[in-house]
Motif scaffolding. Structure first.
Motif, PDB file in Angstrom:
ATOM      1  N   MET A  64       9.866  77.773  -7.718  1.00  0.00           N
ATOM      2  CA  MET A  64      10.973  78.194  -7.205  1.00  0.00           C
ATOM      3  C   MET A  64      12.102  77.639  -8.124  1.00  0.00           C
ATOM      4  SD  MET A  64      13.408  79.894  -5.275  1.00  0.00           S
ATOM      5  CE  MET A  64      15.570  80.212  -4.358  1.00  0.00           C
ATOM      6  N   GLY A  65      12.169  76.884  -9.369  1.00  0.00           N
ATOM      7  CA  GLY A  65      12.944  75.707 -10.474  1.00  0.00           C
ATOM      8  C   GLY A  65      12.629  77.450 -11.397  1.00  0.00           C
ATOM      9  N   GLN A  66      11.702  77.443 -11.573  1.00  0.00           N
ATOM     10  CA  GLN A  66      11.676  78.637 -13.159  1.00  0.00           C
ATOM     11  C   GLN A  66      12.386  80.098 -12.305  1.00  0.00           C
ATOM     12  OE1 GLN A  66       7.262  79.056 -13.397  1.00  0.00           O
ATOM     13  NE2 GLN A  66       7.602  77.374 -14.842  1.00  0.00           N
ATOM     14  N   THR A  67      12.278  80.083 -11.040  1.00  0.00           N
ATOM     15  CA  THR A  67      13.432  80.984 -10.229  1.00  0.00           C
ATOM     16  C   THR A  67      15.002  81.224 -11.292  1.00  0.00           C
ATOM     17  OG1 THR A  67      12.077  82.100  -9.599  1.00  0.00           O
ATOM     18  CG2 THR A  67      13.892  83.050  -9.353  1.00  0.00           C
ATOM     19  N   ASP A  68      15.159  79.335 -11.056  1.00  0.00           N
ATOM     20  CA  ASP A  68      16.570  79.319 -11.115  1.00  0.00           C
ATOM     21  C   ASP A  68      16.564  78.769 -12.538  1.00  0.00           C
ATOM     22  OD1 ASP A  68      18.166  79.450  -8.849  1.00  0.00           O
ATOM     23  OD2 ASP A  68      18.269  77.344  -8.574  1.00  0.00           O
ATOM     24  N   TYR A  69      15.946  78.319 -13.302  1.00  0.00           N
ATOM     25  CA  TYR A  69      15.952  78.288 -14.060  1.00  0.00           C
ATOM     26  C   TYR A  69      16.344  80.102 -15.393  1.00  0.00           C
ATOM     27  CZ  TYR A  69      14.933  77.716 -19.822  1.00  0.00           C
ATOM     28  OH  TYR A  69      15.919  77.257 -20.909  1.00  0.00           O
ATOM     29  N   LEU A  70      16.053  81.068 -15.194  1.00  0.00           N
ATOM     30  CA  LEU A  70      16.121  82.257 -15.569  1.00  0.00           C
ATOM     31  C   LEU A  70      17.422  82.937 -15.350  1.00  0.00           C
ATOM     32  CD1 LEU A  70      12.279  84.074 -14.888  1.00  0.00           C
ATOM     33  CD2 LEU A  70      13.358  83.225 -16.748  1.00  0.00           C
ATOM     34  N   ARG A  71      17.099  82.153 -13.786  1.00  0.00           N
ATOM     35  CA  ARG A  71      18.902  82.822 -13.519  1.00  0.00           C
ATOM     36  C   ARG A  71      20.040  82.384 -13.579  1.00  0.00           C
ATOM     37  NH1 ARG A  71      19.922  81.173  -8.972  1.00  0.00           N
ATOM     38  NH2 ARG A  71      22.587  81.977  -9.069  1.00  0.00           N
ATOM     39  N   PHE A  72      19.598  80.696 -14.616  1.00  0.00           N
ATOM     40  CA  PHE A  72      20.856  79.812 -15.862  1.00  0.00           C
ATOM     41  C   PHE A  72      20.866  80.621 -16.688  1.00  0.00           C
ATOM     42  CE2 PHE A  72      21.271  76.960 -18.956  1.00  0.00           C
ATOM     43  CZ  PHE A  72      22.379  75.936 -18.396  1.00  0.00           C
ATOM     44  N   LEU A  73      19.348  81.108 -17.458  1.00  0.00           N
ATOM     45  CA  LEU A  73      19.506  81.502 -18.537  1.00  0.00           C
ATOM     46  C   LEU A  73      20.767  83.227 -18.510  1.00  0.00           C
ATOM     47  CD1 LEU A  73      16.237  81.038 -19.904  1.00  0.00           C
ATOM     48  CD2 LEU A  73      18.194  80.178 -20.391  1.00  0.00           C
ATOM     49  N   VAL A  74      20.191  84.055 -17.766  1.00  0.00           N
ATOM     50  CA  VAL A  74      21.001  85.061 -17.685  1.00  0.00           C
ATOM     51  C   VAL A  74      22.632  84.652 -17.516  1.00  0.00           C
ATOM     52  CG1 VAL A  74      21.024  87.702 -16.193  1.00  0.00           C
ATOM     53  CG2 VAL A  74      19.017  86.803 -16.929  1.00  0.00           C
ATOM     54  N   GLU A  96      16.867  66.198 -19.262  1.00  0.00           N
ATOM     55  CA  GLU A  96      17.331  66.431 -18.769  1.00  0.00           C
ATOM     56  C   GLU A  96      18.877  66.765 -18.251  1.00  0.00           C
ATOM     57  OE1 GLU A  96      15.612  64.686 -20.251  1.00  0.00           O
ATOM     58  OE2 GLU A  96      13.734  63.714 -19.366  1.00  0.00           O
ATOM     59  N   ASP A  97      19.792  66.305 -19.345  1.00  0.00           N
ATOM     60  CA  ASP A  97      21.639  67.032 -19.325  1.00  0.00           C
ATOM     61  C   ASP A  97      21.183  68.008 -19.771  1.00  0.00           C
ATOM     62  OD1 ASP A  97      21.584  63.943 -20.444  1.00  0.00           O
ATOM     63  OD2 ASP A  97      21.614  64.755 -22.930  1.00  0.00           O
ATOM     64  N   LEU A  98      20.626  68.977 -20.106  1.00  0.00           N
ATOM     65  CA  LEU A  98      20.887  70.674 -19.926  1.00  0.00           C
ATOM     66  C   LEU A  98      20.377  71.028 -17.748  1.00  0.00           C
ATOM     67  CD1 LEU A  98      20.794  73.208 -20.563  1.00  0.00           C
ATOM     68  CD2 LEU A  98      18.287  73.658 -20.503  1.00  0.00           C
ATOM     69  N   VAL A  99      19.821  70.011 -17.716  1.00  0.00           N
ATOM     70  CA  VAL A  99      19.400  69.622 -16.051  1.00  0.00           C
ATOM     71  C   VAL A  99      20.690  69.102 -15.098  1.00  0.00           C
ATOM     72  CG1 VAL A  99      17.451  69.152 -13.620  1.00  0.00           C
ATOM     73  CG2 VAL A  99      16.908  69.652 -15.904  1.00  0.00           C
ATOM     74  N   ASP A 100      20.922  68.848 -15.857  1.00  0.00           N
ATOM     75  CA  ASP A 100      22.273  68.062 -14.799  1.00  0.00           C
ATOM     76  C   ASP A 100      23.418  69.287 -15.401  1.00  0.00           C
ATOM     77  OD1 ASP A 100      20.804  65.533 -14.625  1.00  0.00           O
ATOM     78  OD2 ASP A 100      21.888  64.880 -15.980  1.00  0.00           O
ATOM     79  N   PHE A 101      23.562  69.624 -15.747  1.00  0.00           N
ATOM     80  CA  PHE A 101      24.142  70.796 -16.058  1.00  0.00           C
ATOM     81  C   PHE A 101      24.727  71.912 -15.289  1.00  0.00           C
ATOM     82  CE2 PHE A 101      25.942  74.779 -18.623  1.00  0.00           C
ATOM     83  CZ  PHE A 101      26.780  74.650 -18.505  1.00  0.00           C
ATOM     84  N   GLY A 102      22.871  72.689 -15.377  1.00  0.00           N
ATOM     85  CA  GLY A 102      22.754  73.395 -14.529  1.00  0.00           C
ATOM     86  C   GLY A 102      22.881  73.162 -12.969  1.00  0.00           C
ATOM     87  N   ASP A 117      14.012  71.507 -12.825  1.00  0.00           N
ATOM     88  CA  ASP A 117      13.654  70.552 -13.745  1.00  0.00           C
ATOM     89  C   ASP A 117      13.330  70.682 -14.879  1.00  0.00           C
ATOM     90  OD1 ASP A 117      11.237  68.295 -13.428  1.00  0.00           O
ATOM     91  OD2 ASP A 117      12.525  67.439 -12.090  1.00  0.00           O
ATOM     92  N   THR A 118      13.086  69.485 -15.393  1.00  0.00           N
ATOM     93  CA  THR A 118      13.048  69.190 -17.058  1.00  0.00           C
ATOM     94  C   THR A 118      11.333  70.382 -16.926  1.00  0.00           C
ATOM     95  OG1 THR A 118      11.865  67.572 -16.824  1.00  0.00           O
ATOM     96  CG2 THR A 118      14.057  68.064 -17.373  1.00  0.00           C
ATOM     97  N   ALA A 119      10.860  70.604 -15.892  1.00  0.00           N
ATOM     98  CA  ALA A 119       9.781  70.575 -16.140  1.00  0.00           C
ATOM     99  C   ALA A 119       9.331  72.734 -15.561  1.00  0.00           C
ATOM    100  CB  ALA A 119       8.840  70.711 -14.927  1.00  0.00           C
ATOM    101  N   ASP A 120      11.101  73.244 -15.469  1.00  0.00           N
ATOM    102  CA  ASP A 120      10.520  74.808 -15.535  1.00  0.00           C
ATOM    103  C   ASP A 120      11.151  74.975 -16.912  1.00  0.00           C
ATOM    104  OD1 ASP A 120      10.500  74.285 -12.534  1.00  0.00           O
ATOM    105  OD2 ASP A 120      11.981  73.624 -12.402  1.00  0.00           O
TER     106      ASP A 120
END
Length: 61
Positions: free
Chosen positions: A1-11, A34-40, A48-51
């Motif tokens: 699920m995290g990778q999907t949210d990361y892609l949604r964040f990019l879009v 970690e800063d990017l994850v916190d911002f998101g 997560d950072t792994a995503d």
């Protein structure tokens, strides 16, 4: 699920003018994944950072 949210964040970072502006304002403080994850997370995205598909540079020869 995290990778999907990361892609949604990019879009969203590309298509949402408010998010894009906040990302630009905050860019100097985003020094680590970690800063990017916190911002998101502050903007409703849970990943997560792994995503984030980032690899470290190769060792110099």
């Amino acid at each position: 699920m995290g990778q999907t949210d990361y892609l949604r964040f990019l879009v969203a970072a590309e298509s949402d003018p408010d998010l894009r502006a906040d990302l630009r304002r905050s860019s100097a403080a985003l020094r680590t994944l970690e800063d990017l994850v916190d911002f998101g997370e502050r903007h409703g995205f849970r990943f997560d950072t792994a995503d984030v598909p980032v690899t470290s540079p190769a060792e110099p020869r």
